[in-house]
Design an enzyme around this catalytic site. Structure first.
Site: not given
Ligand code: DGL
Length: 275
Positions: A10-11, A42-43, A73-75, A166, A196-198
């Site tokens: 993940d990011s 990363y988003g 990480c979805n992004t 966060e 999104c992971t969060h």
């Molecule tokens: N891990 C990113 C996602 O799942 C979210 C956090 C980021 O923007 O890096 O999209």
């Protein structure tokens, strides 16, 4: 040949929700979590930079003995996974695998009552809440339309949620979540994907405010991975099953240590690495 591990990337630390679910539901496997905390988020970055970061992370995890990497990480899944699978893997590690979270999540959202009949889903209006990068990529809409050509996909970018989560600000999130859900409610989305992971950190609040069933990756990726490994015994047989876990990050702060304990349990220990 030494047995290999499952990498979870993940990011940042949000992927610990998926990692926790994997460790609980598929506990025998050996896992390495990698969170790129030095470079999160990363988003809001460009696809080129997300691709470069993902390639570095995958390369690191393969060198660390992973046979399979799950890009939580979805992004990164949305913007860079395909290129990694098509260009990087065949050239450098043809027998290893990198899997994303978007296709399994879309399959789950479209399954529901019509499970097994993805071309005739019972839903026609799908909502997606995600980062700006994921929304801009259009990957959720493309993948949903491949499975169900007539589906309409409505997306809402929620850039404030990751920093809020966060920084321990979930108690102030409700008006912001309402605002981000409003376009999906107006569109009468019949299901809402948390892309999104969060967002599992806000799952209960989102469920209360969404007006539609919510699809959360920490409730499905473990099942999808178990299915995948059952269909690919040649990969499963190469994976170590001694229950080892390692949590690696590219930056450690007291705040990250707190989050890791909150999301992964009080014994969570982060170790700093350089990519
Ligand atoms: N891990 C990113 C996602 O799942 C979210 C956090 C980021 O923007 O890096 O999209």
């Amino acid at each position: 040949m030494p047995k290999m591990k499952i990498g979870v990337f993940d990011s940042g630390l949000g992927g610990l929700f998926v990692m926790r679910a994997l460790a609980q539901k598929l506990p025998r496997y050996d896992y390495v979590y990698l969170g790129d905390t030095a470079r999160v988020p990363y988003g809001n970055r460009s696809p080129q930079v997300v691709h470069q970061f993902l390639e570095e992370a995958v390369d690191f995890l393969f060198k660390r003995g992973c046979g399979l990497v799950i890009v939580a990480c979805n992004t990164a899944s949305a913007e860079a996974l395909r290129k990694i699978q098509q260009d990087y893997l065949p050239k450098h590690y043809p027998s290893r695998r990198v899997l994303g979270v978007i296709i399994p999540t879309v399959e789950e959202a479209l399954a529901g009552k019509s499970r097994g009949a993805a071309n005739a889903p019972s839903i026609r209006r799908l909502g997606v809440l995600a980062t700006q990068g994921t929304v801009r990529s259009g990957t959720y809409a493309r993948e949903a339309q491949k499975l169900a050509p007539h589906i309409k996909v409505f997306q809402s970018a929620a850039p404030l949620l990751v920093p809020l989560i966060e920084n321990g600000g979930t108690k102030w999130a409700e008006p912001i979540v309402r605002e981000y859900l409003a376009p999906l409610r107006r569109a009468k989305a019949q299901k809402i994907i948390l892309g999104c992971t969060h967002y599992p950190a806000l799952k209960d609040m989102i469920r209360k405010l969404s007006g539609a069933p919510v699809v959360s990756q920490d409730e499905l990726i473990q099942r999808k991975l178990a299915d995948y490994l059952a269909r690919h015994p040649e990969i499963d047989s190469r994976l170590g099953k001694t229950g080892k876990r390692e949590l690696l990050v590219t930056d450690i702060t007291p705040g990250y240590e707190r989050l890791a304990r909150k999301w992964f349990g009080k014994n969570a220990r982060l170790k700093k690495v350089a990519l």
